[in-house]
Enzyme design. Structure first.
Site, PDB file in Angstrom:
ATOM      1  N   SER A 277      23.039  -1.573  92.150  1.00 24.62           N
ATOM      2  CA  SER A 277      23.445  -0.107  92.346  1.00 24.62           C
ATOM      3  C   SER A 277      22.791   0.644  91.532  1.00 24.62           C
ATOM      4  O   SER A 277      22.078  -0.052  90.784  1.00 24.62           O
ATOM      5  CB  SER A 277      24.927   0.029  92.341  1.00 24.62           C
ATOM      6  OG  SER A 277      25.359   0.110  90.764  1.00 24.62           O
ATOM      7  N   ASP A 278      22.813   1.895  91.816  1.00 23.66           N
ATOM      8  CA  ASP A 278      22.240   2.813  90.831  1.00 23.66           C
ATOM      9  C   ASP A 278      23.384   3.197  90.079  1.00 23.66           C
ATOM     10  O   ASP A 278      24.469   2.828  90.267  1.00 23.66           O
ATOM     11  CB  ASP A 278      21.515   3.922  91.437  1.00 23.66           C
ATOM     12  CG  ASP A 278      20.871   4.737  90.461  1.00 23.66           C
ATOM     13  OD1 ASP A 278      20.730   4.385  89.482  1.00 23.66           O
ATOM     14  OD2 ASP A 278      20.096   5.757  90.737  1.00 23.66           O
ATOM     15  N   TRP A 279      23.293   3.953  88.931  1.00 25.36           N
ATOM     16  CA  TRP A 279      24.301   4.143  87.809  1.00 25.36           C
ATOM     17  C   TRP A 279      25.369   4.881  88.714  1.00 25.36           C
ATOM     18  O   TRP A 279      25.660   5.805  89.011  1.00 25.36           O
ATOM     19  CB  TRP A 279      23.670   5.067  86.893  1.00 25.36           C
ATOM     20  CG  TRP A 279      24.339   5.993  85.761  1.00 25.36           C
ATOM     21  CD1 TRP A 279      25.572   6.458  85.603  1.00 25.36           C
ATOM     22  CD2 TRP A 279      24.133   5.442  84.489  1.00 25.36           C
ATOM     23  NE1 TRP A 279      26.099   6.879  84.589  1.00 25.36           N
ATOM     24  CE2 TRP A 279      25.465   5.925  83.496  1.00 25.36           C
ATOM     25  CE3 TRP A 279      23.380   4.572  83.717  1.00 25.36           C
ATOM     26  CZ2 TRP A 279      25.531   5.857  82.213  1.00 25.36           C
ATOM     27  CZ3 TRP A 279      23.539   4.406  82.596  1.00 25.36           C
ATOM     28  CH2 TRP A 279      24.259   4.917  81.628  1.00 25.36           C
ATOM     29  N   ASN A 280      26.172   3.843  88.624  1.00 28.15           N
ATOM     30  CA  ASN A 280      27.931   4.261  89.172  1.00 28.15           C
ATOM     31  C   ASN A 280      27.849   4.508  90.765  1.00 28.15           C
ATOM     32  O   ASN A 280      28.462   5.355  91.282  1.00 28.15           O
ATOM     33  CB  ASN A 280      28.487   5.193  88.211  1.00 28.15           C
ATOM     34  CG  ASN A 280      29.936   5.605  88.699  1.00 28.15           C
ATOM     35  OD1 ASN A 280      30.508   4.371  89.242  1.00 28.15           O
ATOM     36  ND2 ASN A 280      30.297   6.364  88.699  1.00 28.15           N
ATOM     37  N   SER A 281      26.630   4.188  91.339  1.00 25.50           N
ATOM     38  CA  SER A 281      26.520   4.480  92.713  1.00 25.50           C
ATOM     39  C   SER A 281      27.640   3.916  93.483  1.00 25.50           C
ATOM     40  O   SER A 281      27.956   4.306  94.890  1.00 25.50           O
ATOM     41  CB  SER A 281      25.286   4.240  93.411  1.00 25.50           C
ATOM     42  OG  SER A 281      24.782   3.196  93.314  1.00 25.50           O
TER      43      SER A 281
END
Ligand code: NOJ
Length: 744
Positions: A277-281
């Site tokens: 994922s991206d940061w907390n996506s």
């Protein structure tokens, strides 16, 4: 024959090792508890933060409990050894950690920003930069880089335009593949290479209004034609991992977008890697309003095909519940874990968990002298000459002690990561050693003094606040000089993620400074340090020479001096359009014609503005050099071909200047009668030709059926008979053209 044998042998070895890894993965998987499996899908931030606040309590305890499979953004080398020891020696199964890091334009040796590198149109150079960057990062204990960023964008407001290769899907695809090759080398298990992570999948470059993390909505046709090609090229180049984008695409957050991940990436392209994922996506799917809670978000992201959770802890909190409530299956979790384990096996971490934590390489493979040499070449190849009235440049030697002033907020700046970007995390966040950058003044002063000039430096303004210096300072500094080099632009820290702007004029009162300098009636050279296209119409009309320097990194001053003194010729070409007005954005060369194209400003009932021309200030592909190159007319033996045939065209280029040059010869097409409306130009090929003064070289361009294909009304990728135009030239605007026919 020998080569075929060699490749068959390599292929065989790869297959054997793939099968061996599979067996090991299955054996390991059979021993793992559910919690240990979910732990492998959890990635937590290390000693620096590159996103929203995330609290990670006692990392070592969590590693020991098997709750962490990977760390990102951890700089400290010795700590990485300790963490790896805990993972390997103090957990039940001893599964090694994988360390990920944003290595965007160099790790310890900082190269020009990726957009600048793209302006070189030099794939080998870009591959070499990635190779060196990987070598340094791997020597510092990193295993995996969150690069390349392959988002095509048409929006200069977006702070992340600097991370990509600009607006063109073809150039972007070649660069994407070159970056993967450079990063991963021949084998992931080589401890001097890294695993690549292709990001941000997908559509991020098309956020509305250029505002970071905003909404993306586009047709499937645009998605496939403009956005996806660089991702596909990177997948084909065997990129080990992909990263989800933050944005929604047509309403669905990219992290839970099954169409993107399962249908296209894993399905149509048959790509086998791991997606982070991206940061907390994953967690942000809840904020988007597309998931109810951690459990729902976990289920939706895993169901779509995503594997690892970066920084958010969503899987930690929600995946078990999702399984218990039947929203995901054990088989799906196992599949994600398999992909993570496979990456660790392929990196060689199971054979030797400390492979990338070698103290000797840590000492010897970082900041080598030859990396600097490569950086200097990269700076000179990426800068773009936009204007050069009366051949102000190159600066010629003097015997009469003429005076040159190097002036402006970026003449000799220290701090704010000037000449670099936010994405130089390998240096640390703010407390980096700024003396490693060769500023414009440091590079130019000795070079110009050696040519007989008296050189004065006036660094104006502090900490990127352009309004603090009075125009008086600029006026006084410029008294009695014969030539002015004005260094203007943007602060380094203002380039990168979460750094979008609503105004793309030269920041602060820098244009006023230029006006003041111009009152001295001596030639002014403007050097622009920028991470995106900016608007500077007054300068375009009044300043004598303009150089787009981008954010060039450590070798800024040296590369700039090489160009301004004529030691090297300019070869750089814009990979993104520079508009005249912000209101024109998005402005890009490969647009559709419209039913009423405007050919003359002010013509009513055509597609234009009352208050602005529709044309760009500087078009895609544009860049001058010190040697004018002439293009002959295009020749072709056959101007009619069959639909399954390749069109062959020839052109001759001649260097009419006094300096050798590497000319970037660009080839575009237009399909005039397709099934749907096609762009007025599409880049299909380019050649880089070295021409000594007086050299003439014949070149050939081939336009294959695949080059002529497009996604038609039925979303089939195909070409069809009809009339086409071929353009060959030095930019997307300055071209020779020829019509040809494609028949059944
Ligand atoms: C968020 C960014 O969008 C992504 O590009 C980056 O790799 C991660 N943060 C990690 O820093």
């Amino acid at each position: 024959m020998r080569l075929i044998f060699y490749f068959s042998f390599v292929f065989l070895l790869q297959n054997i090792s793939f099968a061996q890894n599979n067996a090991k993965i299955e054996a390991l998987l059979a021993k793992m508890t559910l919690d240990e499996k979910i732990g492998q899908l959890n990635q937590v931030p290390g000693d620096i933060s590159t996103g929203t606040d995330v609290k990670v309590d006692n990392i070592l305890v969590q590693i020991r409990e098997g709750k962490i499979g990977s760390l990102l953004s951890h700089t400290n080398f010795d700590n990485k050894i300790i963490m790896q020891q805990v993972a390997v020696k103090e957990t039940r199964l001893g599964i090694p950690l994988i360390f990920g890091f944003d290595v965007i334009h160099g790790y310890k040796t900082i190269f020009p920003i990726p957009l600048a590198q793209a302006a070189s149109w030099n794939l080998k150079l870009i591959e070499n930069i990635e190779q060196v960057s990987a070598m340094e990062a791997a020597a510092d204990g990193q295993n995996w880089t969150f690069s390349p960023m392959v988002d095509v964008t048409r929006d200069p407001r977006w702070g992340r335009a600097m991370e990509g290769a600009g607006e063109d899907p073809y150039l972007g695809s070649l660069i994407a593949a070159a970056r993967v090759r450079g990063t991963q080398g021949r084998s992931l298990s080589d401890p001097t290479t890294l695993a690549a992570c292709v990001k941000h999948y997908a559509g991020y470059g098309f956020i509305e209004a250029g505002r970071d993390y905003n909404t993306v909505d586009m047709s499937e046709q645009r998605l496939r034609e403009i956005v996806l090609p660089p991702f596909k090229a990177a997948a084909k180049a065997d990129a080990a991992t992909f990263m989800n984008a933050f944005n929604t695409l047509n309403g669905t957050p990219a992290s839970m977008n099954k169409h993107l991940i399962t249908d296209i990436l894993r399905g149509e392209w048959n790509w086998k890697g791991m997606i982070v994922s991206d940061w907390n996506s994953f967690g942000e799917t809840i904020v988007h309003g597309a998931a109810a809670d951690d459990e729902d978000a976990s289920a939706k992201c895993l169901n779509a095909g995503s594997d690892m959770d970066m920084a958010g802890g969503t899987f930690q909190r929600g995946l078990k519940k999702a399984l218990e409530n039947g929203k995901v299956t054990q088989a799906q979790i196992d599949e994600a874990v398999r992909r993570v384990l496979r990456l660790k096996f392929e990196l060689g971490l199971f054979d030797d968990p400390y492979k990338y934590l070698n103290k000797e390489r840590h000492k010897t493979n970082i900041e080598k002298k030859e990396y600097r040499t490569l950086a200097r070449t990269a700076v000179a190849e990426s800068m773009v000459l936009l204007k050069n009235n009366n051949d102000v440049l190159p600066i010629k030697p003097t015997t009469t002690k003429k005076k040159i002033l190097i002036v402006g907020p970026y003449a000799d700046s220290r701090g704010n990561k000037d000449y670099m970007s936010f994405w130089t995390l390998g240096l640390g966040m703010r407390d980096y050693d700024s003396t490693k950058v060769v500023t414009p003044a440091q590079g130019l002063k000795p070079a110009l003094e050696a040519m007989g000039y008296e050189v004065k430096v006036a660094q104006l303004g502090k900490n990127g606040t352009y309004d603090v210096f009075a125009q008086k300072d600029a006026y006084e500094a410029s008294a009695g000089v014969d030539l002015i080099i004005a260094c203007v632009g943007e602060q380094g820290m203002n380039c990168g993620e979460s750094r979008s702007v609503a105004d793309i004029h030269l920041p602060g009162n820098q244009e006023e400074m230029l006006k003041t300098l111009k009152t001295r009636n001596v030639p002014v050279v403007m050097v622009l340090f920028n991470s995106r296209p900016l608007v500077f119409n007054w300068a375009s009309e009044n300043i004598d020479a303009i150089v787009v320097a981008w954010q060039p990194g450590f070798e800024t001053g040296n590369g700039l001096a090489d160009l301004l003194t004529g030691k090297t010729n300019f070869t750089g070409r814009l990979p993104i359009t520079f508009p005249r007005n912000l209101g024109q954005v998005p402005l890009y060369y490969n647009h559709l014609s419209t039913g009423r194209p405007q050919t003359k400003f002010g013509t009513l009932w055509t597609s234009g503005y009352l208050d602005s021309e529709t044309t760009p200030a500087y078009p895609f592909g544009f860049g001058l050099s010190y040697s004018p190159v002439d293009y002959s007319e295009i020749r072709a033996e056959r101007s009619t071909i069959g639909n399954d045939e390749t069109f062959v065209a020839n052109i001759t280029v001649t260097n009419n200047g006094k300096m050798a040059v590497d000319e970037i010869v660009q080839c575009y097409i237009r399909d005039l009668s397709a099934d749907i409306a096609r762009p007025v130009k599409e880049l299909k090929s380019f050649l880089r030709v070295h021409l000594e003064p007086g050299d003439s070289k014949p070149l050939q361009f081939n336009i294959s059926p695949e080059d002529r294909s497009y996604w038609n009304q039925d979303l089939k990728f195909k070409c069809d008979p009809g009339q086409m135009t071929l353009f060959i030239g030095s930019s997307s605007e300055k071209v020779k053209k020829m019509e040809f026919n494609v028949v059944k």
